[in-house]
Design a protein around this motif. Structure first.
Motif, PDB file in Angstrom:
ATOM      1  N   ARG A  76       0.807  -1.217   0.000  1.00 25.88           N
ATOM      2  CA  ARG A  76       0.000   0.000   0.000  1.00 25.88           C
ATOM      3  C   ARG A  76       0.840   1.267   0.000  1.00 25.88           C
ATOM      4  NH1 ARG A  76      -1.533   1.639   5.427  1.00 25.88           N
ATOM      5  NH2 ARG A  76      -0.022   0.752   6.870  1.00 25.88           N
TER       6      ARG A  76
ATOM      7  N   ASN B  17       3.783  -6.007  -9.225  1.00 22.75           N
ATOM      8  CA  ASN B  17       3.135  -5.041 -10.129  1.00 22.75           C
ATOM      9  C   ASN B  17       2.894  -5.719 -11.473  1.00 22.75           C
ATOM     10  OD1 ASN B  17       3.624  -2.277  -8.548  1.00 22.75           O
ATOM     11  ND2 ASN B  17       5.479  -3.518  -8.424  1.00 22.75           N
TER      12      ASN B  17
ATOM     13  N   THR C 232       1.000  -5.594 -13.929  1.00 20.13           N
ATOM     14  CA  THR C 232       0.675  -4.909 -15.182  1.00 20.13           C
ATOM     15  C   THR C 232       1.890  -4.237 -15.817  1.00 20.13           C
ATOM     16  OG1 THR C 232       0.086  -2.961 -13.913  1.00 20.13           O
ATOM     17  CG2 THR C 232      -1.718  -4.442 -14.534  1.00 20.13           C
TER      18      THR C 232
ATOM     19  N   GLU D  15      -0.799   1.689  -9.947  1.00 21.80           N
ATOM     20  CA  GLU D  15      -1.868   0.710 -10.105  1.00 21.80           C
ATOM     21  C   GLU D  15      -1.943  -0.256  -8.914  1.00 21.80           C
ATOM     22  OE1 GLU D  15      -3.246  -1.862 -13.919  1.00 21.80           O
ATOM     23  OE2 GLU D  15      -2.284   0.097 -14.189  1.00 21.80           O
ATOM     24  N   ARG D  16      -0.753  -0.706  -8.463  1.00 22.17           N
ATOM     25  CA  ARG D  16      -0.694  -1.604  -7.312  1.00 22.17           C
ATOM     26  C   ARG D  16      -1.288  -0.932  -6.065  1.00 22.17           C
ATOM     27  NH1 ARG D  16       4.814  -1.494  -5.763  1.00 22.17           N
ATOM     28  NH2 ARG D  16       4.236  -0.133  -4.022  1.00 22.17           N
TER      29      ARG D  16
ATOM     30  N   ALA E 228      -3.306   1.699  -5.893  1.00 24.96           N
ATOM     31  CA  ALA E 228      -4.723   1.998  -6.070  1.00 24.96           C
ATOM     32  C   ALA E 228      -5.563   0.763  -5.753  1.00 24.96           C
ATOM     33  CB  ALA E 228      -4.971   2.477  -7.491  1.00 24.96           C
ATOM     34  N   GLN E 229      -5.092  -0.375  -6.228  1.00 22.19           N
ATOM     35  CA  GLN E 229      -5.838  -1.611  -6.001  1.00 22.19           C
ATOM     36  C   GLN E 229      -5.824  -2.011  -4.524  1.00 22.19           C
ATOM     37  OE1 GLN E 229      -4.541  -4.926  -8.396  1.00 22.19           O
ATOM     38  NE2 GLN E 229      -6.178  -4.486  -9.871  1.00 22.19           N
ATOM     39  N   THR E 230      -4.635  -1.924  -3.895  1.00 16.01           N
ATOM     40  CA  THR E 230      -4.511  -2.311  -2.489  1.00 16.01           C
ATOM     41  C   THR E 230      -5.365  -1.420  -1.598  1.00 16.01           C
ATOM     42  OG1 THR E 230      -2.214  -2.737  -3.058  1.00 16.01           O
ATOM     43  CG2 THR E 230      -2.815  -2.977  -0.747  1.00 16.01           C
TER      44      THR E 230
ATOM     45  N   GLY F  52      -7.807   0.689  -2.677  1.00 13.35           N
ATOM     46  CA  GLY F  52      -9.139   0.977  -3.189  1.00 13.35           C
ATOM     47  C   GLY F  52      -9.387   2.452  -3.442  1.00 13.35           C
TER      48      GLY F  52
ATOM     49  N   GLU G 252      -9.011   5.784  -6.368  1.00 10.41           N
ATOM     50  CA  GLU G 252      -8.914   5.989  -7.820  1.00 10.41           C
ATOM     51  C   GLU G 252      -7.472   6.277  -8.222  1.00 10.41           C
ATOM     52  OE1 GLU G 252     -11.465   9.208  -9.074  1.00 10.41           O
ATOM     53  OE2 GLU G 252     -12.782   8.687  -7.395  1.00 10.41           O
ATOM     54  N   LEU G 253      -7.093   5.791  -9.416  1.00  9.10           N
ATOM     55  CA  LEU G 253      -5.766   6.047  -9.962  1.00  9.10           C
ATOM     56  C   LEU G 253      -5.457   7.546 -10.038  1.00  9.10           C
ATOM     57  CD1 LEU G 253      -5.694   3.605 -13.010  1.00  9.10           C
ATOM     58  CD2 LEU G 253      -4.334   3.418 -10.936  1.00  9.10           C
TER      59      LEU G 253
END
Lengths: 188, 564
Positions: free
Chosen positions: A63, A106, A108, A140-141, A143-145, A147, A149-150
């Protein structure tokens, strides 16, 4: 010879007083006017001191933005580089492993997007900065962890971006990882 | 990358713009002319009075050398004793222990001779008392020793016949009060306002953002970091020197530290011209030195900016260059510039780890120290260059069939013998030391000094002796050098590599000053022309290339061909 010896000894004592007492005490006095009052510049998060603005910290959790590999694990009790030579096969294997680890966290990202500083140890082991590109490939990592927005995270990077000195000299576009992560914590 | 190149060019231009007026000022200080710091006159007179120094007493070259060696001996004893006992002395908030005898010997010598080779790490190896009374003090006085020796040379080259060459204690003290202290104070103030610590507090313990507990070393560092550069000393407060983010917090401080370390060596070249009123000679010397500097700089920057081919092969983005051992806030461009500057002028402070630099850089950094006369250390750079001038005058004289003369004085067999001995000393110390350590490593497989295998491991040993003999102080820090073998052998190389190259040139200068002055005529070999500059450059290349080429082939050159 004898007179030289006596004069040398006395001159030595006078100069120790001048260079090892008067001079450092004078600099210490002037430092009271400087940021951090000559003790190093602290940085706070939620009213609590979490570190020094200039000293990098270890970030391993998904995070947070990660900094560079460090030969001293970011413990500023000491400082060191890896001192690995460019043709050392063990060293080159370590770099390859770091690339693989980075891509695993990561997924992506492709290897061609990873700047060299993310997989090579810094000179001090305490490097507080990474390039903007190194921050962007982690968005991206994070943002996903978390939650989030990018866009919000990208905006943070833009805010924290430091350009070259006077806009003309030095490396372009770097960010302080600790400051970035403190701002990141404020988003949640 | 464009902004990085602009940074390099701008730094060099700023240095030159400041060095010319500083050179004029330094010439005035040594001539005893009026300057704006004359309000210090009573302070200096007071110092001379309580120390029983009569500055009106003129010394000949031998008396100068005796005074220089005696005072250096006093400093060595004081430094050695303090390092051995620092654990029991005050100002030691982190509780760092006494040094072992071999390490204390190496460290005291190393700072005494303006080298600043460090076989310890500042954070754990020294108390604040040692950092100030041994390290900072020696950084001032060792630089002033070299500058005072150069002032004697300046005096000896005047157009006259004399044995009166000024007073050593006067040149020495004024080097500190008029030049080193004021400049250091300016740099120290810039550093503290950029975040470098100056307080006497010990290590701080912090809980970081992820919740781990770490410590941060601090201390009254700013003043020491200033003189470490102004005096071309180079020994860092922290283990990694100016790569440390508290020792060198930003690109701005990096520029200041870069200018600070090379400004006096360049200014002294101009001071030579102002002092002797021979500006063309100064331009010739500056020209040769600058061409040499650029020959080392350009390939280094190209190699570092292009990065490590073995890492490029892994398919990542290496557009920022070879980042191993470098800091993001500086980048590869100015780090390459720094590494060349610090090796040609004998500073030896680093802002990147030389052990991790590219083979081409390994080669250029080693060559910078092997030549040791492109600008060179405070005072001693020009003394080294003077030896090359004497050899060039002699060779050129033979080629055109004229009596070799320099500054209206004949160069004869005695001066030539001294010059040749000094020129050969440097390769002798470096190659003997490297041969000995290489033998030890191969003969006893339990010895684990080297951090890297193969050619690079050999370079680590070659670099350590080159740095010692050149009184540089930078290192391939992977080398495990804190043990009796390295502490003692490099300790002796340091002493010989410092004092003989001061004694030799001063002896030549003293002998020349006593000789009959012959005014320049149509038959005189002109030494202030581009042709003669080329001659000096040729002598430097031949001496360095012939002596060191085989060793360089085994280290950086072999590594280059294994990597590309």
């Amino acid at each position: 010879m004898k007179t030289y010896f006596k004069s040398s000894l006395l001159l030595t004592l006078v100069l120790i007083f001048l260079t090892a007492f008067v001079y450092p005490v004078l600099v210490r006095g002037i430092a009271y006017l400087a940021p951090g009052q000559g003790k190093g510049v602290n940085i706070e998060s939620n009213g609590k001191v979490v570190g020094y603005a200039n000293i990098g910290q270890k970030f391993t959790e998904d995070r947070y933005f990660w900094g560079r590999p460090s030969a001293v694990d970011y413990n500023a009790a000491g400082s060191a580089g890896s001192n690995k030579g460019p043709s050392n096969p063990d060293y080159l294997q370590i770099v390859q492993d770091r690339i693989d680890t980075f891509i695993a966290h990561n997924p992506t990202i492709t290897a061609a997007q990873i700047p060299a500083e993310m997989v090579t140890a810094s000179g001090s082991g305490l490097d507080p900065h990474i390039s903007v590109q190194s921050a962007l490939i982690q968005v991206e990592r994070i943002a996903q962890t978390r939650g989030i927005e990018l866009g919000k995270i990208n905006q943070l990077i833009t805010q924290q971006e430091q350009g070259p000195l006077l806009g003309i000299a030095g490396p372009a576009d770097i960010v302080n990882v600790l400051k970035l992560n403190i701002e990141l914590d404020k988003l949640n | 990358m464009t902004t990085e190149i602009i940074g390099i060019v701008a730094t060099f231009i700023i240095t030159l713009l400041l060095a010319i007026p500083l050179g004029k000022y330094i010439a005035k200080v040594y001539q005893g002319d009026k300057t704006f710091l004359d309000f210090l006159n009573p302070v200096e007179r007071f110092i001379y009075r309580i120390c029983g120094i009569d500055v009106a007493k003129q010394m000949n070259w031998k008396e100068h050398l005796v005074a220089l060696l005696v005072i250096n001996l006093v400093w060595f004893v004081i430094g050695f004793v303090i390092l051995l006992t620092q654990g029991w002395l005050p100002l030691n908030p982190d509780g760092n222990p006494n040094m072992t005898p071999d390490l204390a010997f190496n460290t005291a010598i190393s700072f005494l001779v303006n080298c600043n080779l460090q076989h310890y790490s500042g954070e754990t190896g020294l108390s604040y008392f040692s950092q100030l009374v041994v390290i900072t003090f020696l950084q001032f006085v060792s630089a002033a020793t070299g500058m005072a020796a150069l002032a004697v040379l300046f005096n000896a080259l005047k157009e006259r016949t004399t044995t009166h060459l000024g007073n050593f204690f006067d040149y020495f003290t004024k080097s500190i009060t008029r030049i080193l202290l004021p400049l250091s104070l300016i740099v120290a103030v810039i550093l503290v306002f950029s975040g470098t610590p100056a307080s006497f507090d010990g290590k701080d313990t912090i809980t970081n953002l992820q919740g781990d507990t770490v410590q941060v070393s601090r201390g009254p560092a700013a003043g020491m970091i200033a003189i470490k550069h102004i005096g071309t000393n180079g020994g860092g407060w922290f283990g990694v020197n100016s790569a440390h983010p508290l020792e060198n917090p930003s690109y701005l401080t990096n520029t200041v530290e870069l200018v600070a370390q090379v400004i006096i060596p360049i200014a002294l070249v101009f001071a030579l011209g102002f002092y002797l009123n021979r500006k063309k000679l100064a331009v010739m010397v500056f020209g040769v030195m600058t061409v040499g500097f650029l020959c080392l700089l350009v390939p280094t920057v190209i190699a570092e900016v292009n990065g490590n081919p073995a890492i490029t092969a892994m398919g990542i983005d290496q557009s920022a260059g070879a980042m191993e051992g470098k800091e993001t806030r500086f980048g590869t461009g100015i780090s390459a510039y720094w590494s060349v500057v610090t090796t040609i002028i004998s500073t030896g402070s680093v802002n990147s780890m030389h052990d991790s630099s590219m083979p081409v850089s390994n080669l250029t950094l080693l060559m910078g120290m092997m030549i040791n006369a492109f600008y060179g250390g405070c005072g001693v750079g020009i003394l080294n260059f003077f030896i090359f001038i004497i050899i060039a005058v002699f060779v050129a004289g033979l080629m055109v069939g004229r009596t070799p003369e320099f500054m209206g004085k004949k160069i004869e067999a005695r001066e030539m013998k001294i010059a040749m001995l000094i020129a050969l000393l440097h390769p002798f110390l470096i190659l003997t030391g490297t041969a000995l350590s290489s033998y030890m490593v191969t003969a006893d497989s339990s010895i684990a000094w080297l951090n890297n295998p193969g050619y690079h491991g050999f370079s680590e040993m070659l670099y350590e002796y080159t740095s010692s003999s050149a009184n540089n102080g930078s290192g391939f820090e992977g080398l495990g050098d804190n043990n009796p073998f390295w502490n003692i052998t490099t300790g002796f190389v340091l002493i010989l590599g410092r004092f003989l190259p001061i004694i030799g040139p001063l002896a030549i200068a003293g002998l020349l000053a006593q000789k009959k002055y012959i005014p320049e005529g149509a038959g005189t070999l002109r030494t202030d022309t581009a042709t003669f500059g080329l001659m000096v450059f040729g002598v430097i290349v031949i001496v360095a290339a012939l002596s060191f080429f085989p060793a360089l082939t085994l280290g950086p050159i072999a590594e280059y061909f294994s990597l590309y």
